[in-house]
Scaffold this motif. Structure first.
Motif, short mmCIF file in Angstrom:
data_model
loop_
_atom_site.label_atom_id
_atom_site.label_comp_id
_atom_site.label_asym_id
_atom_site.label_seq_id
_atom_site.Cartn_x
_atom_site.Cartn_y
_atom_site.Cartn_z
N SER A 1 -10.95 -2.01 10.34
CA SER A 1 -11.95 -0.70 10.79
C SER A 1 -12.37 -0.02 9.49
O SER A 1 -11.67 0.09 8.59
CB SER A 1 -11.30 0.25 11.70
OG SER A 1 -11.39 1.38 11.75
N ALA B 1 0.72 -1.26 0.04
CA ALA B 1 0.09 -0.12 0.03
C ALA B 1 0.86 1.27 0.10
O ALA B 1 0.27 2.28 -0.03
CB ALA B 1 -0.90 0.13 1.26
N ARG C 1 -16.62 2.67 -1.20
CA ARG C 1 -15.65 3.71 -1.29
C ARG C 1 -14.69 2.95 -2.08
O ARG C 1 -13.76 3.68 -2.83
CB ARG C 1 -15.17 4.08 0.13
CG ARG C 1 -14.35 5.24 0.14
CD ARG C 1 -13.62 5.49 1.55
NE ARG C 1 -13.12 4.14 2.42
CZ ARG C 1 -12.91 4.18 3.58
NH1 ARG C 1 -13.52 4.90 4.43
NH2 ARG C 1 -12.54 3.01 3.97
N MET D 1 -7.62 0.36 -0.82
CA MET D 1 -7.36 -0.45 0.56
C MET D 1 -8.57 -0.39 1.38
O MET D 1 -9.15 0.52 1.49
CB MET D 1 -6.18 0.10 1.34
CG MET D 1 -5.76 -0.45 2.58
SD MET D 1 -4.40 0.21 3.32
CE MET D 1 -5.42 1.35 4.20
N LEU E 1 -14.89 10.00 -1.11
CA LEU E 1 -13.97 10.55 -0.22
C LEU E 1 -12.74 10.75 -1.28
O LEU E 1 -12.09 11.94 -1.04
CB LEU E 1 -13.69 9.95 1.03
CG LEU E 1 -12.38 10.51 1.90
CD1 LEU E 1 -12.75 11.86 2.42
CD2 LEU E 1 -11.98 9.38 2.65
N GLY E 2 -12.19 10.02 -2.07
CA GLY E 2 -11.04 9.90 -2.67
C GLY E 2 -11.08 10.99 -3.43
O GLY E 2 -10.00 12.01 -3.70
N LEU F 1 -13.29 2.94 8.76
CA LEU F 1 -12.50 4.07 8.43
C LEU F 1 -13.40 5.42 7.92
O LEU F 1 -12.90 6.19 7.18
CB LEU F 1 -11.11 3.83 7.74
CG LEU F 1 -10.08 2.94 8.30
CD1 LEU F 1 -9.01 3.11 7.26
CD2 LEU F 1 -9.67 3.55 9.45
N LEU F 2 -14.87 5.14 8.09
CA LEU F 2 -15.51 6.18 7.73
C LEU F 2 -15.25 7.47 8.32
O LEU F 2 -15.06 7.50 9.61
CB LEU F 2 -17.09 5.75 7.68
CG LEU F 2 -17.43 4.24 7.13
CD1 LEU F 2 -18.79 3.90 7.26
CD2 LEU F 2 -17.05 4.54 5.54
N LEU F 3 -15.52 8.49 7.72
CA LEU F 3 -15.25 9.94 8.53
C LEU F 3 -16.91 10.19 9.10
O LEU F 3 -17.63 10.30 8.43
CB LEU F 3 -14.94 11.03 7.59
CG LEU F 3 -13.47 10.74 6.92
CD1 LEU F 3 -13.19 11.81 5.95
CD2 LEU F 3 -12.34 10.70 7.88
N PRO F 4 -16.89 10.11 10.42
CA PRO F 4 -18.10 10.42 11.04
C PRO F 4 -18.94 11.67 10.68
O PRO F 4 -20.14 11.62 10.98
CB PRO F 4 -17.81 10.03 12.65
CG PRO F 4 -16.50 10.56 12.74
CD PRO F 4 -15.84 10.33 11.43
N TRP F 5 -18.44 12.61 10.26
CA TRP F 5 -18.93 13.80 9.77
C TRP F 5 -19.35 13.86 8.43
O TRP F 5 -20.27 14.96 7.92
CB TRP F 5 -18.23 14.84 10.43
CG TRP F 5 -16.70 15.28 9.54
CD1 TRP F 5 -16.64 15.63 8.42
CD2 TRP F 5 -15.64 14.68 9.96
NE1 TRP F 5 -15.28 15.56 7.96
CE2 TRP F 5 -14.65 14.86 9.05
CE3 TRP F 5 -15.04 13.82 11.15
CZ2 TRP F 5 -13.29 14.35 8.99
CZ3 TRP F 5 -13.66 13.45 11.09
CH2 TRP F 5 -13.05 13.76 10.01
N LEU G 1 2.47 2.10 2.48
CA LEU G 1 2.62 2.70 3.91
C LEU G 1 3.33 2.18 4.95
O LEU G 1 3.28 2.13 6.17
CB LEU G 1 1.06 2.57 4.58
CG LEU G 1 -0.19 3.14 3.82
CD1 LEU G 1 -1.45 2.55 4.41
CD2 LEU G 1 0.02 4.53 3.81
#
Lengths: 247, 244
Positions: free
Chosen positions: A81, A52, A142, A77, A96-97, A83-87, A54
């Protein structure tokens, strides 16, 4: 999406002075699901991080890359978890990308992708309003939205309940078909259901295991799947025995 | 609603204790005026109190807005740049070692007796809590989110704007809540050192003329303003910054 390449990784890795794995050789077949199975701490997630891009904190000696030599912007990737952004709403999370890269948001594709993971009616919800399985489906959407030829999955279903996990495995196998997928998992049943290629990673290196017959996703109760699953578990336990004997 | 009842009950209790102390000690009015006499003074001097209160309120609000903006921008700058962290952070901590009281005469000297020196005091006193709590939150972004952004091919300001800042807004909000309580302290100190208007000036003036009831009246007006300010900032912060 460009044609899915195969991936290779040959070498050793360490965290500072602590070795993670030594002299492994791994090939990941183009356009297929490769399941890398291993116990916790054996270094399988490190391999995925290296692919990745990273692996900043990992010192890796060896070669690693895609068969066609290109690397940038080809990987998507998905982790344990979501990894959704809660807001952000579900649809904002899915694109998002594009938002991050400053690209124009393709609303038709967002709708199409959400439809594929059967979450069209939740597009305006916030992640906090969704169940664990729904959140992981958004994460899958996503990943699809990124439309990359290489997809890295780091135990993405391991936090889900058994029923949801089985559904997610089937959905992921269906929507990611044709891509080069590396699935890192510690669940023998998952590897037996999803792997075109199954590899077991132990402290001694990486071994190939003959996958069950039948097309992916395989039935969880097929005789061959159950047999391979049992064999994989036995192999993981053998590894434990050898680790304990060394101590 | 329950909060209001509890607040009211506690205010009634405070007034009762006040009255009880007065009854037990029988202090004269110029040492400790009673609640009734202070209430009368508030009513009788309402024009005077409002005039001075407006002045203090303006200082506090302008200081609060400027402090929030400057503190917010500083935190973002510090979080974005490792060089800024190395150079500026020790300065920030050092600045906290200087008592704000000691700065007030200098600020008055530089900025004069008007609004400017008091706004500067309020700003200085809230700058650190705002910067510090927002900065800490900016540095605690979930590393997996940052990893995801990198896999998506994004780094730098776009990640800051779309992920790190929104994720850190609750930290900014807690800085603002502290600021709402501290800002009036700064403005009042500024007024004590040199002013011709404001509640702090009025308190000094009343004290010097043994008008203790007027001093208490100004103090109560200030306390009520601070409570209202804190409640409003808290409300705004909850509404806009606590999204999670």
């Amino acid at each position: 999406m460009s044609a899915a390449p195969s991936l290779y990784c040959r070498g050793s890795a360490a965290f500072g002075a602590v070795p993670v794995f030594d002299a492994i050789e791994l090939k990941i077949a183009a356009g297929q699901w490769t399941c890398l199975l291993g116990s916790s701490g054996v270094g399988k997630s490190t391999i995925l991080k290296l692919f990745a891009g990273l692996g900043d904190k990992v010192s890796f000696i060896g070669e690693l890359g895609a068969s066609d030599g290109q690397s940038d912007g080809r990987v998507a990737m998905m982790a344990q978890s979501d990894l959704l952004l809660p807001w952000l709403s579900v649809s904002q999370n899915v694109c998002l990308g594009a938002t991050l890269r400053g690209e124009v948001r393709d609303d038709d594709r967002v709708a199409e992708v959400l439809n594929r993971v059967e979450l069209s009616e939740k597009s305006q919800s916030k992640p906090g309003q969704l169940s664990g399985g729904q959140r992981q489906r958004v994460a899958l959407a996503r990943t699809l939205m990124e439309d990359r030829p290489i997809v890295l999955l780091d135990e993405p279903f391991s936090a889900l309940d058994a029923r949801t996990r089985a559904q997610m495995q089937e959905l992921a196998a269906e929507v990611l078909v044709g891509r080069t997928v590396l699935l890192v998992t510690h669940d023998p049943a998952e590897a037996a259901r999803l792997g075109h290629v199954i590899k077991v990673m132990t402290a001694n290196g990486i071994e190939d295991v003959v996958p069950p017959t039948g097309s992916v996703p395989r039935r969880f109760d097929a005789d061959d799947v159950l047999r391979v699953q049992a064999g994989l578990l036995a192999r993981l336990r053998e590894d434990d025995a050898c680790v304990q004997a060394n101590i | 609603m329950k909060n209001w009842c509890a607040g009211l009950a506690s205010a009634v209790l405070l007034v009762a204790i006040w009255q009880a102390v007065l009854a037990l000690t029988a202090w004269p009015k110029f040492i400790l005026p009673g609640p009734v006499s202070v209430a009368e003074t508030i009513w009788e001097s309402r024009v005077l109190l409002i005039e001075h209160a407006l002045y203090t309120i303006a200082e506090v609000l302008i200081g609060l807005v400027l402090g929030a903006v400057l503190g917010g921008l500083s935190a973002i700058g510090l979080a974005a740049s490792p060089i800024a962290r190395v150079l500026v952070r020790p300065m920030l901590v050092f600045s906290q070692a200087i008592p704000v009281f000691a700065l007030a005469p200098i600020l008055t000297l530089w900025l004069g007796y008007g609004l400017g020196s008091k706004i500067a005091m309020a700003l200085i006193i809230i700058y650190f809590p705002v910067t510090s709590s927002f900065f800490d939150a900016l540095m605690r972004t979930n590393p997996e989110w940052l990893g995801l952004a990198r896999v998506m091919g994004v780094k730098g300001w776009r990640v800051m704007w779309h992920i790190r800042i929104p994720a850190a807004l609750p930290g900014f909000a807690s800085g603002l809540r502290l600021a709402a309580v501290y800002a009036p302290i700064g403005a009042i100190i500024g007024e004590w050192v040199g002013a011709s208007k404001g509640l702090g000036y009025l308190m000094l003036l009343a004290n010097g003329r043994a008008k203790t009831d007027l001093m208490f009246a100004a103090l109560i007006v200030l306390a009520i303003f601070t409570l209202v300010l804190h409640a409003s900032v808290n409300r705004l912060a909850n509404r806009y910054f606590e999204r999670i």
